[in-house]
Motif scaffolding. Structure first.
Motif, PDB file in Angstrom:
ATOM      1  N   UNK A  71      39.618  40.297  34.927  1.00 54.57           N
ATOM      2  CA  UNK A  71      38.574  39.400  35.436  1.00 54.57           C
ATOM      3  C   UNK A  71      37.227  39.752  34.829  1.00 54.57           C
ATOM      4  N   UNK A  72      36.425  38.731  34.586  1.00 57.02           N
ATOM      5  CA  UNK A  72      35.057  38.938  34.120  1.00 57.02           C
ATOM      6  C   UNK A  72      34.188  39.334  35.311  1.00 57.02           C
ATOM      7  N   UNK A  73      32.968  39.751  35.037  1.00 56.45           N
ATOM      8  CA  UNK A  73      32.042  40.116  36.116  1.00 56.45           C
ATOM      9  C   UNK A  73      31.789  38.924  37.041  1.00 56.45           C
ATOM     10  N   UNK A  74      31.640  37.732  36.478  1.00 55.55           N
ATOM     11  CA  UNK A  74      31.407  36.535  37.299  1.00 55.55           C
ATOM     12  C   UNK A  74      32.625  36.219  38.161  1.00 55.55           C
ATOM     13  N   UNK A  75      33.818  36.384  37.602  1.00 54.22           N
ATOM     14  CA  UNK A  75      35.037  36.142  38.380  1.00 54.22           C
ATOM     15  C   UNK A  75      35.179  37.165  39.500  1.00 54.22           C
ATOM     16  N   UNK A  76      34.843  38.422  39.205  1.00 52.95           N
ATOM     17  CA  UNK A  76      34.886  39.464  40.240  1.00 52.95           C
ATOM     18  C   UNK A  76      33.914  39.141  41.373  1.00 52.95           C
ATOM     19  N   UNK A  77      32.727  38.688  41.040  1.00 50.76           N
ATOM     20  CA  UNK A  77      31.736  38.333  42.067  1.00 50.76           C
ATOM     21  C   UNK A  77      32.235  37.168  42.918  1.00 50.76           C
ATOM     22  N   UNK A  78      32.840  36.173  42.290  1.00 50.12           N
ATOM     23  CA  UNK A  78      33.364  35.022  43.037  1.00 50.12           C
ATOM     24  C   UNK A  78      34.525  35.435  43.939  1.00 50.12           C
ATOM     25  N   UNK A  79      35.409  36.298  43.451  1.00 50.94           N
ATOM     26  CA  UNK A  79      36.512  36.790  44.279  1.00 50.94           C
ATOM     27  C   UNK A  79      36.004  37.646  45.435  1.00 50.94           C
TER      28      UNK A  79
ATOM     29  N   UNK B 164      39.024  47.967  41.417  1.00 49.57           N
ATOM     30  CA  UNK B 164      38.040  48.868  42.016  1.00 49.57           C
ATOM     31  C   UNK B 164      37.144  47.987  42.881  1.00 49.57           C
ATOM     32  N   UNK B 165      37.187  48.199  44.194  1.00 50.22           N
ATOM     33  CA  UNK B 165      36.480  47.331  45.127  1.00 50.22           C
ATOM     34  C   UNK B 165      35.628  48.135  46.095  1.00 50.22           C
ATOM     35  N   UNK B 166      34.718  47.436  46.747  1.00 47.04           N
ATOM     36  CA  UNK B 166      33.969  47.981  47.876  1.00 47.04           C
ATOM     37  C   UNK B 166      34.142  47.014  49.031  1.00 47.04           C
ATOM     38  N   UNK B 167      34.725  47.520  50.121  1.00 48.25           N
ATOM     39  CA  UNK B 167      34.904  46.731  51.323  1.00 48.25           C
ATOM     40  C   UNK B 167      33.777  47.049  52.300  1.00 48.25           C
ATOM     41  N   UNK B 168      33.655  46.239  53.346  1.00 46.45           N
ATOM     42  CA  UNK B 168      32.666  46.493  54.387  1.00 46.45           C
ATOM     43  C   UNK B 168      33.301  47.338  55.486  1.00 46.45           C
ATOM     44  N   UNK B 169      32.656  48.435  55.877  1.00 44.29           N
ATOM     45  CA  UNK B 169      33.134  49.280  56.966  1.00 44.29           C
ATOM     46  C   UNK B 169      33.188  48.450  58.244  1.00 44.29           C
TER      47      UNK B 169
ATOM     48  N   UNK C 273      34.257  52.370  49.210  1.00 43.61           N
ATOM     49  CA  UNK C 273      34.943  52.241  47.927  1.00 43.61           C
ATOM     50  C   UNK C 273      36.451  52.376  48.110  1.00 43.61           C
ATOM     51  N   UNK C 274      37.185  51.589  47.347  1.00 44.68           N
ATOM     52  CA  UNK C 274      38.650  51.662  47.378  1.00 44.68           C
ATOM     53  C   UNK C 274      39.187  51.357  45.986  1.00 44.68           C
ATOM     54  N   UNK C 275      40.247  52.057  45.635  1.00 44.10           N
ATOM     55  CA  UNK C 275      40.947  51.805  44.375  1.00 44.10           C
ATOM     56  C   UNK C 275      42.303  51.199  44.707  1.00 44.10           C
ATOM     57  N   UNK C 276      42.610  50.095  44.083  1.00 44.77           N
ATOM     58  CA  UNK C 276      43.890  49.414  44.274  1.00 44.77           C
ATOM     59  C   UNK C 276      44.724  49.648  43.016  1.00 44.77           C
ATOM     60  N   UNK C 277      45.936  50.093  43.202  1.00 43.92           N
ATOM     61  CA  UNK C 277      46.895  50.251  42.110  1.00 43.92           C
ATOM     62  C   UNK C 277      48.233  49.855  42.700  1.00 43.92           C
TER      63      UNK C 277
ATOM     64  N   UNK D  90      31.890  44.189  46.944  1.00 46.54           N
ATOM     65  CA  UNK D  90      31.927  43.956  45.499  1.00 46.54           C
ATOM     66  C   UNK D  90      33.329  44.227  44.963  1.00 46.54           C
ATOM     67  N   UNK D  91      33.570  43.673  43.800  1.00 50.69           N
ATOM     68  CA  UNK D  91      34.744  44.018  43.006  1.00 50.69           C
ATOM     69  C   UNK D  91      34.192  44.449  41.657  1.00 50.69           C
ATOM     70  N   UNK D  92      34.408  45.706  41.321  1.00 48.88           N
ATOM     71  CA  UNK D  92      33.861  46.232  40.074  1.00 48.88           C
ATOM     72  C   UNK D  92      34.794  46.010  38.896  1.00 48.88           C
ATOM     73  N   UNK D  93      36.054  45.710  39.184  1.00 52.25           N
ATOM     74  CA  UNK D  93      37.014  45.438  38.126  1.00 52.25           C
ATOM     75  C   UNK D  93      38.335  45.005  38.721  1.00 52.25           C
ATOM     76  N   UNK D  94      39.014  44.098  38.050  1.00 49.46           N
ATOM     77  CA  UNK D  94      40.332  43.622  38.458  1.00 49.46           C
ATOM     78  C   UNK D  94      41.116  43.315  37.196  1.00 49.46           C
ATOM     79  N   UNK D  95      42.292  43.928  37.078  1.00 47.68           N
ATOM     80  CA  UNK D  95      43.133  43.677  35.914  1.00 47.68           C
ATOM     81  C   UNK D  95      44.596  43.742  36.332  1.00 47.68           C
ATOM     82  N   UNK D  96      45.448  43.225  35.477  1.00 41.84           N
ATOM     83  CA  UNK D  96      46.884  43.271  35.737  1.00 41.84           C
ATOM     84  C   UNK D  96      47.630  43.299  34.416  1.00 41.84           C
ATOM     85  N   UNK D  97      48.711  44.064  34.403  1.00 39.72           N
ATOM     86  CA  UNK D  97      49.661  44.069  33.299  1.00 39.72           C
ATOM     87  C   UNK D  97      50.928  43.451  33.856  1.00 39.72           C
TER      88      UNK D  97
END
Length: 178
Positions: free
Chosen positions: A27-35, A69-74, A82-86, A43-50
């Motif tokens: 995902x691009x930065x704009x796509x991450x912001x929209x998601x 790599x995301x940031x959720x609201x407490x 901060x949270x890492x999704x894998x 925030x979403x600092x990055x999203x990718x998939x293989x």
């Protein structure tokens, strides 16, 4: 008309051969912001998939890994956590059934199914939904436990099974008198 997903990565069906096809998406930065807005994330600092695609009699099977790599609201403070999704995923894309078709029942061991129409499947939307399902439903910052305790929220480890606590403690007795 269905709106275009924030992270659309259409894959043409006629480009998926008889063997396996490997696709990497990000995902691009704009796509991450929209998601992030869509999923109510700080925030979403990055999203990718293989993803590896292969044809089967029942549809197109997509198997792979989503990383984010995301940031959720407490839940207690609203502060970013901060949270890492894998997350591994496995989905089957099948053609949209006819309007008169019967309901499709899936057993617990079945692959998740995503319906499509036309000549493409959307790998970006599948990755975004996989990421969203992997999020912690109750993210907590380091200060959350103390804030919740001071607000009167009992920690689940402190609850004794069978012990009556809280505002509903006398409910069983009241129901027994009715």
């Amino acid at each position: 008309m269905t709106p275009t997903p924030e992270f659309a990565r259409p894959q043409r069906l006629d480009q998926i051969g008889a063997g396996e096809t490997t696709v990497a998406i990000a995902a691009t930065a704009a796509e991450c912001a929209a998601l992030a807005r869509r999923f109510d994330l700080a925030s979403i600092k990055g999203l990718s998939a293989d993803i590896t695609l292969r044809r089967e009699a029942a549809g197109i099977v997509a198997k792979g890994r989503v990383r984010a790599s995301v940031e959720q609201h407490c839940v207690a403070t609203g502060d970013p956590v901060a949270a890492e999704i894998d997350e591994p995923f496995l989905v089957r894309f099948v053609p949209e059934p006819a309007a008169t078709a019967d309901e499709v029942e899936l057993s617990g061991d079945e692959v998740d199914t995503i319906f499509y129409s036309g000549g493409t499947i959307d790998l970006g939307e599948a990755a975004a939904e996989t990421m969203a399902l992997a999020l912690d439903p109750f993210p907590r910052c380091p200060a959350a436990a103390e804030i919740l305790r001071s607000a009167g929220v009992v920690d689940e480890d402190a609850v004794v099974p069978g012990e009556r606590t809280g505002g509903l403690a006398g409910l069983k007795d009241l129901l027994g008198k009715a």
